[in-house]
Design a protein around this motif. Structure first.
Motif: not given
Length: 605
Positions: A524-529, A544-552
């Motif tokens: 929320a603060r840095h990714a701009n996803a 197995e836990l994963s958190v993925s985003d399509n940000g910068r």
């Protein structure tokens, strides 16, 4: 001193040996030929003698029949006397049946019984009419072989004389031919070989023919060419070897079993403090005290050679000419004599004094370093123990903090929530007693709205301090967190759960929740996803836990170097629950936070 026949034969020249061999060969051939010819002539004459004896006997057996019938002794004697002068005749004897010897004719020389040819024929009378032939006597003819033997002896002498003449002519011709065709070329070859052996490598044999001597001359020339090439190569090798020995930085020497130096190079002399190698060798030979190797050391070196066959890397302490001690490294091998025993030591000396001192200093520094390493190891153990205690303290503080949050959340929910609920109820009762549209009613409405907002704020604070969904399992808590993130940030966050819901202890479930919460906060603060996915997979291997985003995305190395407390907190929480945290991110490629928890910490339901 008299030489044995065998040594005298070896000392003869090749020409003489060939002539002797020829004489022996011709003598054997001539003797055999003469023997064969003489025997042939002997056999021929004896056969002729026997044939004459047979003819004489046959002649007398017919011619003496009538005289013997008539007992005409004169006629018989006359017939016998007609052939008696023949030198081959030894005796004629005529005998009559029932009467005995009628007539006998003898020569002066009577032969031995074995040196005569005897023929006996019956004398038969053929009476007129049809009466049968009747034996009336016999004739005995004895011819001597002496005349034939004399003729054979003359023939033998003639044959031997002829063969001797032929042998003499053949010997003379062969002598001259061998002298011209063998001895002279061999002498010239010997002269050229002597010149080549004397060092005249430019001398070459003249090839006069294509026979064995010509081919031998060609081989001698080839040998001379190769010898010249070998000599040139040998001189080059000697020059190179001498250059290597003279210019070598290591001392090269040749030591015999008496401790005497036979050879040494300039580096050896310089190593021992002498101006040149000649002075070193001369000083060691004239004064036993100047010898670089003592008798005891020499015996030790040769004992090592006898036992091991070589000396490799042996460090010795020698003394220079000015009595300065030096350390050297000796490498050597034995030089064997004709009987196979070791006669000398061919060695190589290298000055290792500086290296020896450096090794001693290095040993001293190593001992000091080992001491420092032991001190450091003890310090590291103490630091490790302190770190372990700090980690335990951190885990304890985190547990206390979570427990305090849980307690505060419960206190706020129970105490402040109840008060706000009562306040809301009182405001609602107050509204029922006020006139609609009045100022008091409007104020009551505002108070109710403020109470509602306060209740909502309390719920949010309570949820962030300790989400109530954690009481229903980590899946429910993560699902609530994804929904809450979507409501507050307007960024779609999708939660995916695979497999059965894991059963985790409260500290582990809380740590997983906080790691996902921190990851979503960073997004929320840095990714701009524009999209975030939270995936929880539970299988037999673990969680197995994963958190993925399509940000910068971001530079992980730079983030860690910049002391990102969010990442450090996530890593510390993962360590506290014995999980592995992996963060993959590149600029403009999004990021993935992956947490792996082994199955020994998970109970699959």
């Amino acid at each position: 001193m008299r030489l044995s026949p065998r040594l005298r034969l070896r000392s003869l020249s090749l020409h003489t040996k060939l002539m002797l061999a020829l004489v022996v060969l011709v003598a054997i051939v001539a003797g055999a030929s003469a023997y064969i010819l003489v025997e042939h002539e002997r056999e021929r004459r004896l056969i002729a003698l026997e044939e004459r004896a047979t003819r004489i006997a046959d002649l007398f057996s017919r011619s003496l029949a009538q005289p013997l019938w008539n007992i005409d002794r004169g006629a018989i004697d006359s017939q016998l006397a007609a052939l008696a002068p023949n030198p081959e005749v030894a005796r004629f004897t005529v005998t009559a049946v029932g009467y005995g010897t009628v007539s006998t004719v003898r020569s002066a020389n009577q032969p031995n019984p074995g040196d005569s040819v005897v023929r006996v024929r019956a004398i038969e009378y053929d009476p007129p009419g049809d009466a049968p032939r009747e034996k009336i006597g016999e004739i005995r003819v004895v011819l001597t072989k002496a005349v034939a033997e004399q003729a054979i002896g003359g023939a033998r002498r003639a044959i031997l004389a002829m063969i001797a003449a032929i042998v003499a002519v053949l010997y003379a011709a062969t002598f001259l031919l061998l002298k011209r065709m063998v001895r002279s070329p061999i002498n010239r070859l010997a002269e050229m070989v002597d010149r080549i052996a004397g060092g005249d490598l430019d001398a070459r044999c003249v090839v006069e023919s294509g026979d064995e001597l010509g081919r031998l001359a060609m081989r001698v020339n080839v040998m001379a060419d190769r010898l010249r090439e070998s000599t040139v190569c040998l001189r080059d090798s000697e020059r190179k070897y001498r250059g290597i020995v003279e210019n070598a930085l290591e001392g090269i020497f040749l030591l015999d079993q008496n401790g005497r130096l036979n050879e040494a190079n300039p580096a050896m002399a310089q190593l021992l403090g002498y101006p040149d190698a000649a002075d070193l060798i001369r000083a060691a030979a004239s004064d036993p005290g100047e010898q670089p190797f003592s008798p005891a050391l020499t015996r030790t070196l040769f004992d090592i050679l006898s036992a091991q066959g070589e000396i490799a890397g042996l460090e010795l302490q020698l003394a220079r000419r000015d009595a300065t001690p030096i350390w050297v490294q000796l490498n050597g091998r034995g030089v064997a004599g004709d009987d196979g025993s070791i006669r000398s030591l061919e060695g190589l000396l290298t000055d290792v004094t500086a290296r020896k001192h450096a090794v001693e200093n290095l040993q001293r520094h190593r001992d000091q370093l080992e001491l420092e390493v032991r001190v450091r190891a003890r310090t590291e153990l103490e630091l490790l123990a302190s770190r372990e205690r700090l980690q335990q303290l951190s885990a304890h503080l985190e547990a206390i903090r979570e427990e305090e949050r849980k307690h505060i959340a419960m206190e706020i929910h129970d105490e402040l929530g109840q008060l706000l609920t009562a306040l809301k109820m009182d405001v609602s009762l107050l509204r029922m007693q006020l006139v609609a549209g009045s100022a008091a009613m409007q104020k009551a409405e505002e108070m109710r709205d403020l109470t509602e907002k306060t209740i909502q704020i309390v719920r949010n604070v309570t949820s962030h301090l300790r989400p109530a969904a954690l009481n229903f399992g980590v899946v429910s808590a993560l699902e609530w967190l994804a929904g809450d993130f979507t409501r507050h940030t307007q960024i779609p966050c999708h939660f995916h759960a695979g497999g059965s819901e894991p059963s985790l202890a409260d500290p582990r479930a809380t740590a997983i929740f906080r790691i996902v919460q921190e990851s979503l906060t960073n997004v929320a603060r840095h990714a701009n996803a524009s999209r975030v996915d939270v995936t929880l997979a539970n299988n037999e291997a673990g969680i197995e836990l994963s958190v993925s985003d399509n940000g910068r995305g971001f530079d992980i190395v730079a983030a860690r170097a910049g002391y990102s407390y969010g990442l450090q907190g996530m890593a510390e929480r993962a360590r506290l629950i014995d999980a592995q945290l992996h963060i993959d991110s590149e600029p403009d490629s999004g990021s993935v936070v992956r947490l792996c928890l082994q199955d020994d910490a998970v109970i699959v339901r």
